[in-house]
Scaffold this motif. Structure first.
Motif, short mmCIF file in Angstrom:
data_model
loop_
_atom_site.label_atom_id
_atom_site.label_comp_id
_atom_site.label_asym_id
_atom_site.label_seq_id
_atom_site.Cartn_x
_atom_site.Cartn_y
_atom_site.Cartn_z
N MET A 187 0.86 -1.19 0.00
CA MET A 187 0.00 0.00 0.00
C MET A 187 0.89 1.23 0.00
N LYS A 195 1.84 4.73 1.22
CA LYS A 195 1.58 5.64 2.32
C LYS A 195 2.08 7.03 1.96
N ASP A 220 -1.05 3.01 10.30
CA ASP A 220 -0.25 1.77 10.39
C ASP A 220 -1.12 0.58 10.80
N GLU A 262 -3.00 -0.68 7.84
CA GLU A 262 -2.11 -1.42 6.93
C GLU A 262 -1.92 -2.87 7.40
N LEU A 276 -2.88 5.17 1.36
CA LEU A 276 -3.17 5.53 2.75
C LEU A 276 -2.58 6.92 2.95
#
Lengths: 430, 430
Positions: A1, A3, A275, A278, A303
């Motif tokens: 993902m 971030k 976090d 995730e 994210l």
């Protein structure tokens, strides 16, 4: 993902960019099939059913016997679930009925607005691996409430040339009597031009792959309206530390399983929460049957951490998500401030899948940023607003001179004359 | 004029056929200009203004000073007329405001629908021989009521590179502060992509010639919504012996003066009345300044006799006129029975020009049969319907199982999981 922390507003558009679909290469195919269906009707529809779906059908009308028999192949549990969903969807869409609006704008000048049903509508329901019977509820229920005279349904045949029983069962439950075992471009073309078998309709509704999407666009060139332009499905969740990371992860994944091009975005004001989500996504991803699809969509997901709710809201309005979940302490800030979204899901116990199936709201929603200008499907999607006016002799005497002056200033003398003649006749009478 | 007696329903489509516009040959031009404006912004806009409008403009922003000065060049009489029209249009469109719709579909499942303004809209106002300032009222008034944040207006320059004062005066009266002296394809492209000067908008409104029409169609490919597809203007009058032949003739002519491709149709249940209208048209036609245009449109017009109101209504619904005038004894039969029309004008003292200017209804209406599926411009045209839902723990327990079953039957396991996780969390708590 991916971030992303505190992105600059100048970079928002790049970060939030949707996957571009290039459709130029399929436009030629779609045009070709449209022109064949326009010319050869059923014969062309059968030809392309054989070509794309690999089944030869002598007759693509689904018989009443087949429709009736479908009920036996749907479990009682699922029937009860569909009934519950239908009840809620009916309640919410019935609540959208509007009264006639009537007003006397000037003494003797009465204006009113009424909604009238679109008489002939066509529903397209994709088949294939996921038989989207829920979409029938979302389209047929408001069509019936609106009072559309003719509702036809096209759905592609499976390998055996049949239609999934849950689709037929739901269609019957919604009072649809005309079901055609035809999918893809040839179905949209059939509803656009009409054929020996399929009725020409005034508006086409429903989702589909990119061939169906381009075909619907082309249909508008021939005077047929469509529900809205389509793009890959998308979800944006805004969440702070009051949210549940596991719940949010499950929502992101429910979006990700739709397709590899699905858009999945989390915006949060908490780095810790980012976090946690995730990790939760990784944990939940492993057990999904559509793991392959979901993984690809999750790899493209974002994210995004931003410093406060205000920045979050601005970014979200710039994006205009199809589905927007709010799991934040100040819910009202987001529900009052959101300008561009298809449907909004508020609080920790409101997963997107509730709106996909059974809360009562519609799941046919604007993607691709279209939420900035388009509504999701609602009762009004199956109606036209028509206006009426009736003016008395006194009324035309009150506004006639203004009309004459404006028509003359626009250089439209005959428009003026239509009023002058009436005013003169009234003067002669009095 | 073409007189047709008792046409067979099988022939209706042919008799009522609209002039077909072939747009394929202008699509290439429109695409070319779009791609240049997308790439070169203002520079391309200026290039095509010079090319099409024959004026070189260093700056196509109309200054506040010019806007303010326009007032001096509009007569007090015309100002009063515009004010009256604005008041009526405001009243009728304010009456269209709808409340938030809210309902609890199942205990704990609250769904609501709210209208939110489209934030950025662009209005296109044609210039040329007829400066259509009335169209500004029809578009800007509802845009303001809806609460659109940004309303921009594009209108082509005249030979001196200026904008007609009535257009500037009306724009200011409606609170529009951004006026661009740009017309045609380049204006639509500018609003679609944005340029150094022009803001990108989410939806484009307004009439135009066939270049503007094709440009608006192309804009939709780039994600910009439009009010509706356009076609030549049209009027259908239904009248019996209670109507006034001279009034009806004046209405037919007010439509005919719009353009040579205007559609003018009379449907009547009285042969005597049909002949009277024909004579009255000939008599009135002679004195019109736009006689040339009107004569061509009248030559293509149709006077249709049918035996009774029921047949008349069926034929009219098959046609779906933009403007529909009812001058018949049984008005209610037609106003209740009409399914497809843009705006309806009832009675002998309700000329179409009343709705064009000052009754309060909108004059931006679906032509070309689009009334079968499209509404005319109304308050909702400047809004999106957004839906919201909030579900309590009790609510998700009430509908969760139905969602799980339906998601599973559609093969969407992650959709199911999003519910299961929440139900499990609630079980663990209790």
């Amino acid at each position: 993902m991916n971030k992303i922390f505190n992105p600059k507003p100048a970079d928002w558009n790049t970060i939030l960019e949707r996957p571009t679909q290039t459709v130029d290469d399929i436009e030629a195919t779609v045009s070709q099939i449209f022109s064949e269906v326009q010319k050869n009707g059923d014969q062309a529809i059968k030809k392309y059913t054989s070509f794309f779906d690999n089944v030869k059908l002598d007759n693509f009308v689904v018989s009443q016997a087949e429709i009736d028999a479908a009920s036996m192949n749907v479990s009682d549990e699922l029937k009860a679930a569909i009934a519950l969903a239908k009840t809620n969807i009916t309640k919410f869409h019935e609540a959208q009925e509007t009264p006639k609006i009537e007003i006397e704008t000037t003494k003797g000048v009465r204006c009113w607005q009424e909604k009238r049903a679109i008489q002939k509508v066509g529903l397209y329901i994709p088949g294939g691996t996921a038989p989207l019977f829920s979409t029938i509820l979302m389209l047929a229920v408001p069509a019936k409430i609106a009072g559309c005279d003719e509702i036809i349904l096209c759905t592609p045949p499976n390998k055996e040339g049949k239609v999934n029983p849950a689709i037929l069962y739901t269609a019957k439950l919604c009072g649809i009597t005309k079901v055609y075992n035809v999918g893809g471009i040839q179905a949209i073309a059939g509803m656009t031009f009409g054929s020996e078998t399929i009725s020409k309709v005034y508006k086409i509704f429903g989702p589909g792959n990119q061939f169906v999407t381009v075909a619907k666009q082309l249909a508008t060139k021939y005077g047929v309206a469509i529900d809205m332009p389509a793009g890959p499905s998308e979800l944006l969740v805004v969440a702070d530390e009051t949210a549940n990371a596991s719940f949010v992860a499950s929502d992101l994944l429910s979006q990700a399983e739709h397709g590899t091009d699905s858009q999945v975005i989390l915006v949060t004001t908490s780095k810790k929460f980012l976090d946690e989500v995730e990790s939760a996504v990784e944990a939940q991803l492993g057990v999904l049957p559509r793991k392959g699809i979901a993984t690809k969509a999750i790899n493209n997901s974002k994210l995004i951490y931003v410093e406060n709710d205000q920045i979050a809201l601005e970014l979200i309005n710039e994006y205009g998500p199809e589905h927007f979940i709010v799991c934040a302490n100040d819910e009202d800030f987001y529900t009052n401030g959101i300008q561009n979204a298809g449907s909004v899901f508020v609080g920790n116990y409101t997963p997107e899948s509730a709106g996909d199936y059974a809360s009562g709201t519609n799941h046919t929603l604007p993607t691709n940023g279209y939420a900035k200008a388009y509504s999701g499907v609602n009762l009004a999607s199956f109606q036209k607003s028509m206006t009426f006016q009736k003016i008395t002799p006194e009324g035309i005497q009150n506004i006639g001179n203004a009309i004459e002056l404006m028509a003359e200033a626009e250089g439209l003398q005959a428009h003026k004359n239509a009023v002058t003649l009436r005013l003169d006749a009234l003067k002669a009478k009095s």
